[in-house]
Each structure stands twice: as C-alpha cells, then as structure tokens.
Design a protein around this motif. Sequence first.
Motif, PDB file in Angstrom:
ATOM      1  N   LEU A  58       0.812  -1.223   0.000  1.00  0.00           N
ATOM      2  CA  LEU A  58       0.000   0.000   0.000  1.00  0.00           C
ATOM      3  C   LEU A  58       0.841   1.266   0.000  1.00  0.00           C
ATOM      4  O   LEU A  58       0.336   2.346  -0.293  1.00  0.00           O
ATOM      5  N   GLY A  59       2.125   1.152   0.314  1.00  0.00           N
ATOM      6  CA  GLY A  59       2.969   2.339   0.396  1.00  0.00           C
ATOM      7  C   GLY A  59       2.777   3.042   1.716  1.00  0.00           C
ATOM      8  O   GLY A  59       2.018   2.603   2.578  1.00  0.00           O
ATOM      9  N   ASN A  60       3.440   4.187   1.858  1.00  0.00           N
ATOM     10  CA  ASN A  60       3.422   4.869   3.154  1.00  0.00           C
ATOM     11  C   ASN A  60       2.562   6.131   3.177  1.00  0.00           C
ATOM     12  O   ASN A  60       2.650   6.909   4.106  1.00  0.00           O
ATOM     13  N   ARG A  61       1.737   6.331   2.139  1.00  0.00           N
ATOM     14  CA  ARG A  61       0.856   7.500   2.106  1.00  0.00           C
ATOM     15  C   ARG A  61      -0.551   7.074   1.705  1.00  0.00           C
ATOM     16  O   ARG A  61      -0.736   6.368   0.722  1.00  0.00           O
ATOM     17  N   GLU A  81      -2.700   8.696   0.249  1.00  0.00           N
ATOM     18  CA  GLU A  81      -3.025   9.233  -1.074  1.00  0.00           C
ATOM     19  C   GLU A  81      -2.812   8.204  -2.173  1.00  0.00           C
ATOM     20  O   GLU A  81      -3.489   8.237  -3.205  1.00  0.00           O
ATOM     21  N   TYR A  82      -1.880   7.286  -1.983  1.00  0.00           N
ATOM     22  CA  TYR A  82      -1.617   6.263  -3.008  1.00  0.00           C
ATOM     23  C   TYR A  82      -2.841   5.372  -3.199  1.00  0.00           C
ATOM     24  O   TYR A  82      -3.201   5.026  -4.318  1.00  0.00           O
ATOM     25  N   ARG A  83      -3.473   4.994  -2.098  1.00  0.00           N
ATOM     26  CA  ARG A  83      -4.691   4.166  -2.172  1.00  0.00           C
ATOM     27  C   ARG A  83      -5.790   4.935  -2.903  1.00  0.00           C
ATOM     28  O   ARG A  83      -6.453   4.391  -3.767  1.00  0.00           O
ATOM     29  N   ARG A  84      -5.970   6.198  -2.534  1.00  0.00           N
ATOM     30  CA  ARG A  84      -7.002   7.010  -3.185  1.00  0.00           C
ATOM     31  C   ARG A  84      -6.731   7.164  -4.681  1.00  0.00           C
ATOM     32  O   ARG A  84      -7.663   7.151  -5.486  1.00  0.00           O
ATOM     33  N   LEU A  85      -5.480   7.288  -5.048  1.00  0.00           N
ATOM     34  CA  LEU A  85      -5.114   7.412  -6.458  1.00  0.00           C
ATOM     35  C   LEU A  85      -5.444   6.123  -7.215  1.00  0.00           C
ATOM     36  O   LEU A  85      -6.000   6.170  -8.312  1.00  0.00           O
ATOM     37  N   ALA A  86      -5.128   4.966  -6.619  1.00  0.00           N
ATOM     38  CA  ALA A  86      -5.452   3.675  -7.247  1.00  0.00           C
ATOM     39  C   ALA A  86      -6.964   3.509  -7.387  1.00  0.00           C
ATOM     40  O   ALA A  86      -7.457   3.037  -8.421  1.00  0.00           O
ATOM     41  N   GLN A  87      -7.708   3.901  -6.362  1.00  0.00           N
ATOM     42  CA  GLN A  87      -9.170   3.809  -6.424  1.00  0.00           C
ATOM     43  C   GLN A  87      -9.726   4.734  -7.513  1.00  0.00           C
ATOM     44  O   GLN A  87     -10.589   4.331  -8.296  1.00  0.00           O
ATOM     45  N   ALA A  88      -9.220   5.957  -7.572  1.00  0.00           N
ATOM     46  CA  ALA A  88      -9.703   6.921  -8.569  1.00  0.00           C
ATOM     47  C   ALA A  88      -9.416   6.427  -9.982  1.00  0.00           C
ATOM     48  O   ALA A  88     -10.267   6.545 -10.872  1.00  0.00           O
ATOM     49  N   LEU A  89      -8.244   5.852 -10.197  1.00  0.00           N
ATOM     50  CA  LEU A  89      -7.918   5.332 -11.526  1.00  0.00           C
ATOM     51  C   LEU A  89      -8.817   4.155 -11.866  1.00  0.00           C
ATOM     52  O   LEU A  89      -9.330   4.068 -12.987  1.00  0.00           O
ATOM     53  N   GLY A  90      -9.041   3.261 -10.929  1.00  0.00           N
ATOM     54  CA  GLY A  90      -9.936   2.127 -11.175  1.00  0.00           C
ATOM     55  C   GLY A  90     -11.340   2.573 -11.524  1.00  0.00           C
ATOM     56  O   GLY A  90     -11.957   2.048 -12.458  1.00  0.00           O
ATOM     57  N   GLU A  91     -11.848   3.556 -10.806  1.00  0.00           N
ATOM     58  CA  GLU A  91     -13.188   4.083 -11.088  1.00  0.00           C
ATOM     59  C   GLU A  91     -13.242   4.707 -12.481  1.00  0.00           C
ATOM     60  O   GLU A  91     -14.200   4.489 -13.231  1.00  0.00           O
ATOM     61  N   GLU A  92     -12.216   5.467 -12.841  1.00  0.00           N
ATOM     62  CA  GLU A  92     -12.206   6.151 -14.133  1.00  0.00           C
ATOM     63  C   GLU A  92     -12.065   5.168 -15.295  1.00  0.00           C
ATOM     64  O   GLU A  92     -12.738   5.311 -16.322  1.00  0.00           O
ATOM     65  N   LEU A  93     -11.222   4.176 -15.144  1.00  0.00           N
ATOM     66  CA  LEU A  93     -11.093   3.168 -16.205  1.00  0.00           C
ATOM     67  C   LEU A  93     -12.425   2.460 -16.422  1.00  0.00           C
ATOM     68  O   LEU A  93     -12.872   2.280 -17.561  1.00  0.00           O
ATOM     69  N   ALA A  94     -13.067   2.052 -15.332  1.00  0.00           N
ATOM     70  CA  ALA A  94     -14.356   1.364 -15.445  1.00  0.00           C
ATOM     71  C   ALA A  94     -15.411   2.281 -16.062  1.00  0.00           C
ATOM     72  O   ALA A  94     -16.173   1.860 -16.939  1.00  0.00           O
ATOM     73  N   ARG A  95     -15.437   3.539 -15.648  1.00  0.00           N
ATOM     74  CA  ARG A  95     -16.404   4.506 -16.181  1.00  0.00           C
ATOM     75  C   ARG A  95     -16.242   4.668 -17.691  1.00  0.00           C
ATOM     76  O   ARG A  95     -17.216   4.799 -18.417  1.00  0.00           O
ATOM     77  N   ARG A  96     -15.012   4.618 -18.145  1.00  0.00           N
ATOM     78  CA  ARG A  96     -14.733   4.790 -19.578  1.00  0.00           C
ATOM     79  C   ARG A  96     -14.864   3.487 -20.368  1.00  0.00           C
ATOM     80  O   ARG A  96     -14.643   3.478 -21.573  1.00  0.00           O
ATOM     81  N   GLY A  97     -15.156   2.396 -19.685  1.00  0.00           N
ATOM     82  CA  GLY A  97     -15.297   1.116 -20.368  1.00  0.00           C
ATOM     83  C   GLY A  97     -13.973   0.508 -20.791  1.00  0.00           C
ATOM     84  O   GLY A  97     -13.926  -0.303 -21.716  1.00  0.00           O
ATOM     85  N   LEU A 112       1.609   3.875 -11.419  1.00  0.00           N
ATOM     86  CA  LEU A 112       1.245   4.508 -10.153  1.00  0.00           C
ATOM     87  C   LEU A 112       2.425   4.318  -9.204  1.00  0.00           C
ATOM     88  O   LEU A 112       3.345   3.545  -9.496  1.00  0.00           O
ATOM     89  N   PRO A 113       2.416   4.952  -8.042  1.00  0.00           N
ATOM     90  CA  PRO A 113       3.474   4.686  -7.080  1.00  0.00           C
ATOM     91  C   PRO A 113       3.637   3.186  -6.826  1.00  0.00           C
ATOM     92  O   PRO A 113       2.659   2.433  -6.822  1.00  0.00           O
ATOM     93  N   GLY A 114       4.869   2.787  -6.649  1.00  0.00           N
ATOM     94  CA  GLY A 114       5.197   1.385  -6.401  1.00  0.00           C
ATOM     95  C   GLY A 114       6.648   1.259  -5.999  1.00  0.00           C
ATOM     96  O   GLY A 114       7.328   2.261  -5.783  1.00  0.00           O
ATOM     97  N   LEU A 167       0.935   8.435 -13.359  1.00  0.00           N
ATOM     98  CA  LEU A 167      -0.164   9.086 -12.650  1.00  0.00           C
ATOM     99  C   LEU A 167       0.354   9.418 -11.260  1.00  0.00           C
ATOM    100  O   LEU A 167       0.640   8.518 -10.459  1.00  0.00           O
ATOM    101  N   ASP A 168       0.487  10.713 -11.017  1.00  0.00           N
ATOM    102  CA  ASP A 168       1.202  11.125  -9.820  1.00  0.00           C
ATOM    103  C   ASP A 168       0.679  12.466  -9.334  1.00  0.00           C
ATOM    104  O   ASP A 168       1.042  13.503  -9.875  1.00  0.00           O
ATOM    105  N   ASP A 169      -0.163  12.461  -8.332  1.00  0.00           N
ATOM    106  CA  ASP A 169      -0.611  13.724  -7.759  1.00  0.00           C
ATOM    107  C   ASP A 169       0.038  13.984  -6.402  1.00  0.00           C
ATOM    108  O   ASP A 169      -0.350  14.898  -5.681  1.00  0.00           O
ATOM    109  N   THR A 170       1.061  13.194  -6.066  1.00  0.00           N
ATOM    110  CA  THR A 170       1.718  13.314  -4.768  1.00  0.00           C
ATOM    111  C   THR A 170       3.194  13.685  -4.880  1.00  0.00           C
ATOM    112  O   THR A 170       3.851  13.836  -3.864  1.00  0.00           O
ATOM    113  N   GLY A 171       3.725  13.784  -6.100  1.00  0.00           N
ATOM    114  CA  GLY A 171       5.145  14.063  -6.283  1.00  0.00           C
ATOM    115  C   GLY A 171       6.032  12.835  -6.204  1.00  0.00           C
ATOM    116  O   GLY A 171       7.256  12.942  -6.161  1.00  0.00           O
ATOM    117  N   TYR A 172       5.418  11.651  -6.191  1.00  0.00           N
ATOM    118  CA  TYR A 172       6.184  10.410  -6.060  1.00  0.00           C
ATOM    119  C   TYR A 172       7.255  10.274  -7.134  1.00  0.00           C
ATOM    120  O   TYR A 172       8.380   9.864  -6.860  1.00  0.00           O
TER     121      TYR A 172
END
Length: 146
Positions: free
Chosen positions: A12-15, A17-33, A104-106, A133-138
Amino acid sequence: MQHICVYTGSNLGNRPEYRRLAQALGEELARRGLGLVYGAASVGLMGVIADTMLAHGGEVIGVIPRGLFKREVAHLGLTQLREVSSMHERKALMADLSNGFIALPGGLGTFEELFEIITWAQLGLHNKPIGLLDDTGYFAPLLALI
C-alpha cells in the motif's frame, strides 16, 4: 475492448493518497469502459485497483508467474487470471494485452516494469502511450533526471 496496463505496488505504500489514487484510476477506467491488465495480486495497490474496477463492473485481467502465485497472493476473483512460466513472459503478455500503460506509485518492481516498457518503445517494439499518474510528487525525483 481496450485495456490499460497498470504498474503499481503489491504494497500500500506509506501515504494514504496512493490508495485514493489507485481507487480513482480504477473508477475512471471502469467509467470509460476500459479494461485493466495488471500483475494479478490481491494485496497492496494492485489489489486496490483490481477490487475498485470489479466493484464498478470493469474487466480485470491479471497475469502472474506460477512461482509468485502464492507469494503475491493471486487475486482469485478476476475476470481472467493468466498464469505464465516467468516474469519475462508475464511482462510480454501484459504488453500484448494492453493498448497503453500507466504507472502509479510502487516499488522496484514497478520501476523495472515501467523502464522496460519505455525501453521497448524506444526500440520500436511498440508505439503505445505510457504515462505516470502522480498527484503526490512520487515520481518527481525520477522526472528531474530526464
């Protein structure tokens, strides 16, 4: 269906925000089919994005070498789970199944996969888009090197 390969950590990493970023990407990919191709783990950020995609009706294809099946805790609820014989075969199949790549961060494995797919593009083995995809500066220290 088009598929996006996502490279990210089996941790999961140490922030948070990384989890939220993975969730947001998953939601967006699914939304776009768009379907997800990834390393098949049920844990870490890999598990987060896969679970998010599945919860939103997305298609998820996991690719895992037989030797890592137990160690990486393979996700058994995927649309497809493909077992291969080696890491090289895993990366090649993930690339073949995908129309683009997002990192994503890893950890080191994420960087290794990202650098290899960039190298394959540089060598002309594919011309698919690659993004970070990086909104945290990783990835900022990496980008400062280029």
